[in-house]
Design a protein around this motif. Structure first.
Motif, short mmCIF file in Angstrom:
data_model
loop_
_atom_site.label_atom_id
_atom_site.label_comp_id
_atom_site.label_asym_id
_atom_site.label_seq_id
_atom_site.Cartn_x
_atom_site.Cartn_y
_atom_site.Cartn_z
N LEU A 126 20.68 -51.47 21.57
CA LEU A 126 21.09 -51.79 23.06
C LEU A 126 22.32 -52.49 23.01
N ASN A 127 22.78 -53.04 22.02
CA ASN A 127 23.98 -53.83 22.09
C ASN A 127 25.17 -53.00 22.18
N ARG A 128 25.99 -53.44 23.05
CA ARG A 128 27.14 -52.82 23.32
C ARG A 128 28.60 -53.57 22.76
N TYR A 129 28.16 -54.67 22.30
CA TYR A 129 29.07 -54.94 21.40
C TYR A 129 29.37 -54.65 19.99
N GLU A 130 30.39 -54.59 19.19
CA GLU A 130 30.32 -54.20 17.81
C GLU A 130 29.79 -55.55 16.98
N LEU A 131 29.16 -55.25 15.88
CA LEU A 131 28.48 -56.33 15.29
C LEU A 131 29.45 -57.30 14.77
N ILE A 132 30.75 -56.86 14.44
CA ILE A 132 31.77 -57.96 13.94
C ILE A 132 31.70 -58.95 15.15
N HIS A 133 31.32 -58.53 16.43
CA HIS A 133 31.55 -59.48 17.57
C HIS A 133 30.40 -60.33 17.99
N ARG A 134 29.36 -60.01 16.94
CA ARG A 134 27.86 -60.71 17.26
C ARG A 134 28.23 -62.36 17.50
N GLU A 135 28.90 -62.84 16.79
CA GLU A 135 29.26 -64.46 17.05
C GLU A 135 29.47 -64.87 18.34
N LYS A 136 30.46 -63.85 18.88
CA LYS A 136 31.11 -64.09 20.29
C LYS A 136 30.04 -63.87 21.15
N ALA A 137 28.97 -62.93 21.26
CA ALA A 137 27.97 -62.70 22.06
C ALA A 137 26.89 -63.84 21.83
N ARG A 138 26.67 -64.39 20.61
CA ARG A 138 25.80 -65.55 20.51
C ARG A 138 26.09 -66.52 21.34
N ILE A 139 27.49 -67.13 21.12
CA ILE A 139 27.86 -68.46 21.64
C ILE A 139 27.91 -68.31 23.27
N HIS A 140 28.44 -67.08 23.70
CA HIS A 140 28.53 -66.96 25.16
C HIS A 140 27.08 -66.71 25.58
N SER A 141 26.16 -66.15 24.83
CA SER A 141 24.66 -66.10 25.59
C SER A 141 24.23 -67.53 25.72
N TRP A 142 24.54 -68.35 24.62
CA TRP A 142 24.09 -69.88 24.64
C TRP A 142 24.88 -70.44 25.82
N LEU A 143 25.99 -70.29 26.10
CA LEU A 143 26.60 -70.95 27.32
C LEU A 143 26.61 -70.47 28.42
N ALA A 144 25.91 -69.26 28.59
CA ALA A 144 25.42 -68.65 29.79
C ALA A 144 23.95 -69.39 30.26
N TRP A 145 23.28 -70.27 29.35
CA TRP A 145 21.98 -71.05 29.77
C TRP A 145 22.35 -72.38 29.96
N GLN A 146 23.55 -72.82 30.11
CA GLN A 146 23.66 -74.34 30.20
C GLN A 146 23.72 -74.73 32.04
N GLU A 147 23.88 -76.07 32.05
CA GLU A 147 23.83 -76.22 33.36
C GLU A 147 24.54 -75.77 34.23
N ILE A 148 25.92 -75.53 33.82
CA ILE A 148 26.89 -74.60 34.55
C ILE A 148 26.99 -73.36 33.85
N PRO A 149 26.37 -72.10 33.95
CA PRO A 149 26.21 -70.96 33.35
C PRO A 149 27.59 -70.23 33.21
N GLY A 150 27.96 -69.89 32.05
CA GLY A 150 29.18 -69.36 31.70
C GLY A 150 30.30 -70.42 31.30
N THR A 151 30.09 -71.54 31.15
CA THR A 151 30.92 -72.32 30.88
C THR A 151 32.04 -72.02 29.81
N PRO A 152 33.15 -71.98 29.92
CA PRO A 152 34.13 -71.63 28.78
C PRO A 152 34.05 -72.67 27.44
#
Length: 216
Positions: free
Chosen positions: A156-182
């Motif tokens: 189901l992933n639409r990102y290339e596996l080489i970019h997994r780390e991008k998906a990983r950190i931005h997923s984590w950031l999406a769940w912070q007090e202010i979702p999606g904080t850069p």
């Protein structure tokens, strides 16, 4: 950003700039160098030979580049540029773990530094470095990993596996007090810690390269 100093730090993109601004502010680094967004690693490598020859106008150049999937290839490219310039000797075969700082043969020429994200020894990118700053007691990163594993196993992933780390950190950031904080702002807001050794080593490299006269 306008170039105001004779010391330049070249980076690949906007995210690098903002992470660096946040770290410089956190550690109160003196404003002795310009951070220049080269808009891609190709542009960094393309412009380096000319910049290295700009003796007088520039005193120090540092570059921050991603290892991506082949840190040895990245290092080989850097070494070839340095050796071809004829301004440096004793270029090491591998990047030092604490980052490279190389002084020129002629003192009046440019001092050169390189940090290969994330830690000068493993494949990866800025996002790996940022993930290292997630606090040790955090429980959300494991959930992010499990989520990514699941969507990848189901195709189901639409990102290339080489970019997994991008998906990983931005997923984590999406769940912070202010979702999606850069990433940079996440450092400022202390969602991310600056205590990990890799961050301390990075700041030491920056200071040693650009602010040696300020180190007591």
């Amino acid at each position: 950003m306008a170039e105001r100093h004779d010391r330049q730090l070249l980076v690949e993109g906007n995210d690098d700039c903002h992470v660096l601004y946040a770290l410089c502010e956190k550690f109160k680094l003196p404003e002795t160098f310009d951070i220049i967004d080269c808009k891609g690693i190709g542009n960094i490598f393309k412009g380096l030979p000319t910049r290295i020859k700009s003796s007088g106008a520039i005193n120090t150049i540092g570059i921050i580049i991603d290892a991506d999937t082949d840190i040895l290839a990245r290092w080989e490219t850097v070494c070839n540029i340095l050796l071809s310039s004829g301004k440096y000797d004793n270029v090491p075969n591998i990047c030092p773990e604490g980052g490279l700082i190389l002084h020129p043969i002629i003192p009046e020429d440019i001092t050169f530094g390189v940090w290969i994200m994330p830690d000068n020894k493993t494949n990866g990118m800025l996002e790996n470095f940022t993930t290292y700053l997630i606090p040790n007691d955090d429980r959300l990163l494991q959930i992010a990993d499990e989520t990514l594993d699941r969507i990848e196993s189901e195709g189901l992933n639409r990102y290339e596996l080489i970019h997994r780390e991008k998906a990983r950190i931005h997923s984590w950031l999406a769940w912070q007090e202010i979702p999606g904080t850069p990433m940079g702002l996440a450092i400022t807001k202390k969602y991310l810690s600056t205590e990990p050794p890799v961050c301390q080593a990075f700041i030491q490299w920056l200071n040693s390269l650009f602010n040696q006269e300020c180190i007591k």
